[in-house]
Design a protein around this motif. Sequence first.
Motif, short mmCIF file in Angstrom:
data_model
loop_
_atom_site.label_atom_id
_atom_site.label_comp_id
_atom_site.label_asym_id
_atom_site.label_seq_id
_atom_site.Cartn_x
_atom_site.Cartn_y
_atom_site.Cartn_z
N PRO A 76 0.71 -1.14 0.24
CA PRO A 76 0.09 -0.01 0.20
C PRO A 76 0.80 1.34 -0.09
N GLN A 77 2.06 1.29 0.84
CA GLN A 77 2.74 2.66 0.63
C GLN A 77 3.21 2.93 -0.53
N LEU A 78 3.69 1.81 -1.32
CA LEU A 78 4.26 2.09 -2.70
C LEU A 78 3.07 2.43 -3.58
N VAL A 79 1.98 1.96 -3.35
CA VAL A 79 0.73 2.56 -4.33
C VAL A 79 0.43 3.96 -4.08
N MET A 80 0.51 4.33 -2.76
CA MET A 80 0.28 5.86 -2.44
C MET A 80 1.27 6.66 -3.28
N GLU A 81 2.79 5.95 -2.85
CA GLU A 81 3.60 6.83 -3.70
C GLU A 81 3.55 6.97 -5.15
N LEU A 82 3.24 5.86 -5.72
CA LEU A 82 3.13 5.84 -7.24
C LEU A 82 1.95 6.70 -7.56
N ASN A 83 0.66 6.97 -6.86
CA ASN A 83 -0.35 7.90 -7.35
C ASN A 83 0.22 9.17 -7.18
N LEU A 84 0.97 9.65 -6.27
CA LEU A 84 1.58 10.97 -6.03
C LEU A 84 2.28 11.21 -7.22
N VAL A 85 3.58 10.37 -7.30
CA VAL A 85 4.44 10.66 -8.45
C VAL A 85 3.59 10.71 -9.93
N LEU A 86 2.97 9.90 -10.41
CA LEU A 86 2.52 9.80 -11.50
C LEU A 86 1.56 10.89 -11.78
N GLU A 87 0.60 11.41 -10.91
CA GLU A 87 -0.35 12.44 -11.02
C GLU A 87 0.76 13.81 -11.13
N GLU A 88 1.80 13.92 -10.25
CA GLU A 88 2.75 15.09 -10.43
C GLU A 88 3.09 15.41 -11.75
N TRP A 89 3.71 14.24 -12.28
CA TRP A 89 4.37 14.21 -13.69
C TRP A 89 3.37 14.34 -14.83
N ILE A 90 2.31 13.66 -14.75
CA ILE A 90 1.39 13.85 -15.88
C ILE A 90 0.66 15.06 -15.90
N VAL A 91 0.26 15.59 -14.83
CA VAL A 91 -0.29 17.00 -14.70
C VAL A 91 0.60 18.04 -15.24
N ASN A 92 1.77 17.97 -15.23
CA ASN A 92 2.87 18.89 -15.70
C ASN A 92 2.91 18.71 -17.30
N VAL A 93 2.77 17.54 -17.73
CA VAL A 93 2.79 16.92 -19.23
C VAL A 93 1.63 17.61 -19.88
N ILE A 94 0.31 17.57 -19.27
CA ILE A 94 -0.81 18.09 -20.03
C ILE A 94 -0.84 19.64 -19.87
#
Length: 810
Positions: free
Chosen positions: A690-708
């Motif tokens: 679960p800890q890694l899942v939460m980190e993945l959500n934060l990292v991917l959201e941060e990067w993809i929002v910047n891309v968009i």
Amino acid sequence: MINFLNRSLVHRMTALILLGAGLVMLLVLGFSYFSQRNKILASAMQQSDTLTQSAVFQIEIPLGRAEAVVQQTALFLAEKDIRRVESTDLIRRTLERNSDILGMAIGLTEKAAGGSDFEILYGWRETAKIQVRDRESPALDYQQDWFYLPYHLKRPVWTEPYFDSDANTLMVTYAFPIVRSGEVIAVATCDISLKWIHKLLDTLPLGKDSMAILLSQRGTYIAHPIKGYEMTETIFSIAESQPDPETSSSLHRIGLDMMSGKPGSMTFKHPIDNNTAFIHYRPVPATGWVLGLIQPQKQVLAPLVRLNEISALVGLAGLALLLIPALGVAWSVTRPLQRLAVAANQLAGGNFDAPLPAIRSKDEVARLTAAFEQMRCELRRYIADLTATTAVKERIAGELSAAREIQMSIVPKLFPAFPNRPEIDLFAILIPAREVGGDLYDFMLLDEDHIYLAIGDVSGKGVPASLLMAVGKTLLKSTMQAVRDPARAMTQVNNELSEGNESCMFITMFCAVLNIKTGALIYANAGHNPPFLASTDATIRCLENPPGPALGIVPGAVYQDHSIQLGDRDLLVLYTDGVTEAMNPSNVMFEEEGLLEYIRRECRQNARLFIENLGRAVQIHAAGAEQSDDITALAVRYQVVPAVTGSLHQSEMEPGRNPDAVLSLKNRLEDLGRMPGWIDEQAAALALPPQLVMELNLVLEEWIVNVISYAYADKSEHAIELRIWRDNDQLRLEIEDDGRPFDPTVQAEVDTTMSLEHRKIGGLGIHFIKKTMDRFMYRRDNGRNIVTVGKTIPGTPADTHSPEKETKAV
């Protein structure tokens, strides 16, 4: 209108009969009215002309007598010296003999008065006596019309009427010049009252609202029903006072015509009541006056209107009487129809034994009943045939449905096709134009290093084409497994299909073998559309070597192999003519140009997205038009996979196999909502903590929002692809986009020791990703940004996840 149509036939027939009779009555009344109207108006004009002539004649009688008296007096005085005694005596005798003359004058000119014993003598009636005296102011009299006009004109004149206060009556004066040796020496006059004028006009046989008017030479009203107009208003002053310009102009025109001295008639709007009226006028020759008779149009036409009203009442009474026979006729016609309607309703409900009305005549209702009887027999036969036909169609539809399922099961539909071979990304679709079709595609692993690919199109459509498709696919696949050479295989298949091909059907076929290790493609073409090969830089080549004939036409035909080398990430596109010949409602085809444009635009997509979007592009072009041919397409991307050396902890993490899962997002923030669910799904499949899942959500959201938000210069739609791998205790993700080039690994580190007000804006997202993940890398490949992040999964044994996990595509 709708309510009328919803009425019963009896009501409608009765209404139509009465309506027809009423229209005929209206036409007769209208014709009678308009034909009689013109005659009545012409007759009224003729009567008015006769009446004005008579009235003018009666006006001229007393005026003529007065003229004769004055003329005799003038002739008598012209032959002798004019003296007081003789003149006084002459005035007395004239007044005594002519009771209608109120006064008489003999006026000498200034020159003649010098040789006589008077200037102007005037005699008049005073009760029972006649008085004769000298005028008190001869100098003023010489300027009056009664003396001035005949003296200078040297002819007799009638003066304008005037009101005499002494006599208390309206009067007019007739003046005659006495000429001697060509020179006027005196003027003789007589004054007559005009009271008789009103009596004369009042006795004219005019209607209630008609009127007679008398105008002087200057247009002044001498006689008028409105007494206030007499001697105070002219026809022109009344015209000027009208508020309506049309009425004013009409009265002014009438005044000019009346003053012209000619008889005539006009139609105008009466100023008193604004109703249309006729005026007939005629001049009085002796005085220059004009007599006019005015009649309202409604008064002239009143008898005709009354006659039409009586005729209309009689017609209405006739319509009321006509209602009885109309109802009888309607009922006699509709009663058999009502019975027939009851029987028809029973027939409509399926009761074909319902009795029809008995035929007792040979009219239209009888013929309709006979037609219903024939229809009942035909319906019985038709329903029996329809029942049998429906059963046959249902059986055929079921067989076609089964045939479609069987046919679709013949072509491979499991994707990813080769999940354990990262070198190959393949996807295909087949959309039949009917229940079953004649297109085909096929692929299989011949061995560890070779893949067999094929696509074909059978002539014709429907069941025959689908049967030949199944035979051709099976023959080619089994032959390829034996010979592993496209040309030899198609030569053998052609000979098999040509034997006994009485229907002359054929198959166009493209067959190829791809060496997975080297990228070498060997292919042969039997009359099929040449495929396209697209590089990652959007360069497109057509494999248009001279094809052989279609399979099944030319027995003994020999086919040739051709070869081409595929580069890293090259995309091979196979298709049938159903793609390029798809037409829209305007009969415009998709054509090869449309396909090439699509390949050039979408060739960087993975095979699934490429083929699915191609199908959608063809449907959008068709714009709802009926599909005329089967649509089949297959895309295969070849990828060079270098050997993987070293640990996954190294700085370069090139993929050694297909990803465990793929997610494609659009460059829209609202599409980002799909990502958390996808991450949860992969976390469950890959056994992530679960800890890694939460980190993945934060990292991917941060990067993809910047891309968009920052990667794209335009507002068009772009794809952002996420790929995920797990190898033992190592997790790797790739985010790929086609936005502006941006390398996050060379950006300056954020100084987190500085206060917020002194720290530069930006960089915290990259700082967060670097601190959260174990690895953070970037590369620019074929115009696309690829960011790779990696993480060691804590507390996981090395063999908990197999590298041979099947690829999942989203």
